[in-house]
Design an enzyme around this catalytic site. Structure first.
Site, PDB file in Angstrom:
ATOM      1  N   ASP A 177     -11.023 -28.718  22.206  1.00  0.00           N
ATOM      2  CA  ASP A 177     -10.883 -30.050  22.388  1.00  0.00           C
ATOM      3  C   ASP A 177      -9.641 -30.679  21.536  1.00  0.00           C
ATOM      4  O   ASP A 177      -9.147 -30.212  20.423  1.00  0.00           O
ATOM      5  CB  ASP A 177     -12.143 -30.943  22.154  1.00  0.00           C
ATOM      6  CG  ASP A 177     -13.022 -30.360  21.066  1.00  0.00           C
ATOM      7  OD1 ASP A 177     -12.320 -29.766  20.060  1.00  0.00           O
ATOM      8  OD2 ASP A 177     -14.297 -30.442  21.174  1.00  0.00           O
ATOM      9  N   ASP A 185     -26.290 -34.503  19.086  1.00  0.00           N
ATOM     10  CA  ASP A 185     -26.955 -35.182  20.537  1.00  0.00           C
ATOM     11  C   ASP A 185     -26.766 -33.795  21.431  1.00  0.00           C
ATOM     12  O   ASP A 185     -26.990 -33.954  22.530  1.00  0.00           O
ATOM     13  CB  ASP A 185     -25.917 -36.074  21.186  1.00  0.00           C
ATOM     14  CG  ASP A 185     -24.577 -35.823  21.073  1.00  0.00           C
ATOM     15  OD1 ASP A 185     -24.009 -34.841  20.961  1.00  0.00           O
ATOM     16  OD2 ASP A 185     -23.737 -36.744  21.683  1.00  0.00           O
ATOM     17  N   HIS A 229     -24.218 -31.825  21.942  1.00  0.00           N
ATOM     18  CA  HIS A 229     -22.902 -31.572  22.590  1.00  0.00           C
ATOM     19  C   HIS A 229     -22.377 -30.368  22.331  1.00  0.00           C
ATOM     20  O   HIS A 229     -22.559 -29.837  21.030  1.00  0.00           O
ATOM     21  CB  HIS A 229     -21.844 -32.812  22.543  1.00  0.00           C
ATOM     22  CG  HIS A 229     -21.256 -32.994  21.121  1.00  0.00           C
ATOM     23  ND1 HIS A 229     -21.309 -34.231  20.627  1.00  0.00           N
ATOM     24  CD2 HIS A 229     -20.751 -32.177  20.423  1.00  0.00           C
ATOM     25  CE1 HIS A 229     -20.500 -34.108  19.259  1.00  0.00           C
ATOM     26  NE2 HIS A 229     -20.481 -32.842  19.078  1.00  0.00           N
ATOM     27  N   GLU A 246     -20.510 -34.593  25.966  1.00  0.00           N
ATOM     28  CA  GLU A 246     -21.883 -35.116  25.767  1.00  0.00           C
ATOM     29  C   GLU A 246     -22.874 -35.247  26.714  1.00  0.00           C
ATOM     30  O   GLU A 246     -22.937 -34.826  27.683  1.00  0.00           O
ATOM     31  CB  GLU A 246     -21.085 -36.854  25.314  1.00  0.00           C
ATOM     32  CG  GLU A 246     -20.052 -36.872  24.488  1.00  0.00           C
ATOM     33  CD  GLU A 246     -20.606 -36.841  23.104  1.00  0.00           C
ATOM     34  OE1 GLU A 246     -21.538 -36.216  22.774  1.00  0.00           O
ATOM     35  OE2 GLU A 246     -19.658 -37.308  22.320  1.00  0.00           O
TER      36      GLU A 246
END
Ligand code: F6R
Length: 241
Positions: A67, A136, A138, A143
């Site tokens: 990313d 979370d 990810h 997400e």
């Protein structure tokens, strides 16, 4: 899924580096999937040490990172390109032109995502993918959502992710709100995956990812379906399994 519990981050880095080293030794022109953040630092340090001792040759290795922030130019201090250059690419003999990140500064982000996905395909796909884990759940910047995104795409970062990543910026307001990320489908197509997680603050999410139901609200839980995943935990991250 193989789960290894190590004593500390350094040992985790050595274990992950051993898997990446084996991949490079088996196939000199392999395609690696790489990550940024705190988690891979010990792995990159261990790989660098192996290179310096002459045990590893990155001369034919190619790599694709997961990313990059939208709007980030490669030479900007907080860019993932710069992170990779400083922590790995400048320290080993991987040729310039063999390592790739999504171009966060592209004018047309959707076209850039399609180009990046096609470039991974054209390289023959990823042999071994490094993953860290977000609080979370990810992986990459996928997400929690109501579906698993297939290909490289543009995402809005979750507040929790912005909060976690503000340590690299002057303030939370300076953290970009969007990023380009490989999709869950891109990641799942990798022939091998190494997931590294450390710290007590990730114990709950680690238990959900590895033992809970496979749901897009916990994106990394999809890894339960991958045939070749090695999970490298420290004792703190493994404490709720
Ligand atoms: C980084 C990435 C993220 C991180 C995750 C964990 O390229 O894709 O998924 O792996 O946010 O970050 P750290 O390692 O900083 O705890």
């Amino acid at each position: 899924m193989r789960i290894i519990v190590c004593k500390g981050k350094r040992a985790q880095g050595e274990a992950a580096a051993a898997l990446f080293a084996a991949q490079i030794l088996r196939k000199a022109d392999c395609v690696l999937g790489l990550a940024t953040g705190s988690t891979p630092l010990e792995t990159y340090a261990a790989l660098t040490a192996m290179y310096e001792r002459g045990a590893l040759d990155f001369g034919a290795v190619r790599s694709f990172n997961l990313d990059e922030y939208v709007g980030m130019k490669p030479d900007q201090e907080q860019s993932y390109f710069r992170f990779m250059y400083e922590n790995l690419f400048s320290k080993v003999n991987i040729p310039q032109g063999n390592y790739f990140l999504p171009d966060g500064a592209a004018a047309d982000v959707d076209a850039e995502c399609a180009r990046y996905e096609a470039a991974i395909e054209a390289a023959g796909g990823i042999d071994l993918q490094f993953l860290g884990l977000g609080h979370d759940g990810h992986i990459g910047f996928n997400e929690p959502a109501d579906h698993f995104p297939l290909a490289t795409h543009c995402v809005d970062l979750a507040e929790q992710t912005i909060e976690a990543n503000k340590r690299f910026f002057a303030s939370a307001e300076d953290v970009p709100r969007r990023a380009l990320t490989m999709g869950i489908g891109t990641i799942m197509k990798a022939r091998g995956i190494v997931l590294v997680v450390n710290g007590a603050d990730k114990a709950d999410i680690t238990a959900k990812v590895l033992k809970g139901p496979v749901v897009p609200q916990v994106p990394a839980s999809i890894l339960q379906f991958h045939p070749n995943v090695t999970v490298i935990l420290d004792e703190a991250a493994a404490s709720k399994l």
